[in-house]
Write an enzyme that holds these catalytic residues in place. Structure first.
Site, PDB file in Angstrom:
ATOM      1  N   ASP A  37      63.488  -5.568 -71.348  1.00 25.08           N
ATOM      2  CA  ASP A  37      62.496  -5.808 -72.389  1.00 25.08           C
ATOM      3  C   ASP A  37      61.107  -5.547 -71.804  1.00 25.08           C
ATOM      4  O   ASP A  37      60.815  -5.964 -70.682  1.00 25.08           O
ATOM      5  CB  ASP A  37      62.603  -7.261 -72.889  1.00 25.08           C
ATOM      6  CG  ASP A  37      61.845  -7.508 -74.164  1.00 25.08           C
ATOM      7  OD1 ASP A  37      60.621  -7.211 -74.209  1.00 25.08           O
ATOM      8  OD2 ASP A  37      62.444  -8.013 -75.119  1.00 25.08           O
TER       9      ASP A  37
ATOM     10  N   ALA B  83      62.013 -14.736 -86.061  1.00 23.20           N
ATOM     11  CA  ALA B  83      61.121 -14.041 -85.118  1.00 23.20           C
ATOM     12  C   ALA B  83      61.658 -12.678 -84.701  1.00 23.20           C
ATOM     13  O   ALA B  83      61.456 -12.233 -83.579  1.00 23.20           O
ATOM     14  CB  ALA B  83      60.805 -14.906 -83.904  1.00 23.20           C
TER      15      ALA B  83
ATOM     16  N   HIS C  21      69.874  -6.606 -81.908  1.00 24.63           N
ATOM     17  CA  HIS C  21      69.903  -6.602 -80.448  1.00 24.63           C
ATOM     18  C   HIS C  21      70.144  -8.014 -79.945  1.00 24.63           C
ATOM     19  O   HIS C  21      69.809  -8.987 -80.611  1.00 24.63           O
ATOM     20  CB  HIS C  21      68.617  -6.013 -79.851  1.00 24.63           C
ATOM     21  CG  HIS C  21      67.358  -6.643 -80.343  1.00 24.63           C
ATOM     22  ND1 HIS C  21      66.841  -6.445 -81.609  1.00 24.63           N
ATOM     23  CD2 HIS C  21      66.483  -7.479 -79.729  1.00 24.63           C
ATOM     24  CE1 HIS C  21      65.722  -7.125 -81.750  1.00 24.63           C
ATOM     25  NE2 HIS C  21      65.475  -7.773 -80.621  1.00 24.63           N
TER      26      HIS C  21
END
Length: 128
Positions: free
Chosen positions: A44, A107, A114
């Site tokens: 990420d 969120a 994912h």
């Protein structure tokens, strides 16, 4: 930093090609940890833990709540892949967390399903 992700989620929308599709197609560079015919795993760019990886299916499913019953095998594959990556990094000794965000209140800031793998620090409870 976490509030910025919530803010991004408030303005995200599920239309059009996603950032993850561009990463899967290698139009945008990413540090891949694993890939197979069904999914990819990469770091990420805005990590929320010392290790923060994303398990992303190649099939563009916008949200978990939008997955079809026919996606059952793929969804199982995502979790098994997340487990295998976490075990391969030794997180079975210390622990890890898997997270799937769904929708604005969940969120979700990228509308391509994912699984987040978070590890390398003590997680808090409750998570939300």
């Amino acid at each position: 930093m976490a509030n910025r992700e919530v803010e991004k989620a408030q303005h995200a929308h599920p239309e059009g090609e996603t950032l993850f599709e561009k990463i899967i197609n290698k139009e945008i560079p990413a540090e891949f940890v694993y890939e197979d015919e069904q999914c990819v795993v990469f770091h990420d760019v805005n990590p929320q833990a010392p290790t923060h990886l994303l398990v992303v299916p190649r099939k563009p499913i916008p949200q978990l709540s939008k997955a079809d019953d026919g996606d059952q095998d793929l969804l199982g594959h995502l979790l098994i892949t997340a487990r295998n990556v976490a075990l391969g990094k030794g997180f079975d000794r210390t622990g890890f967390r898997l997270v799937i965000n769904d929708g604005r209140h969940g969120a979700q800031s990228v509308y391509h399903l994912h699984v987040h793998i978070l590890a390398g620090r003590q997680m808090k409870w409750p998570p939300g």
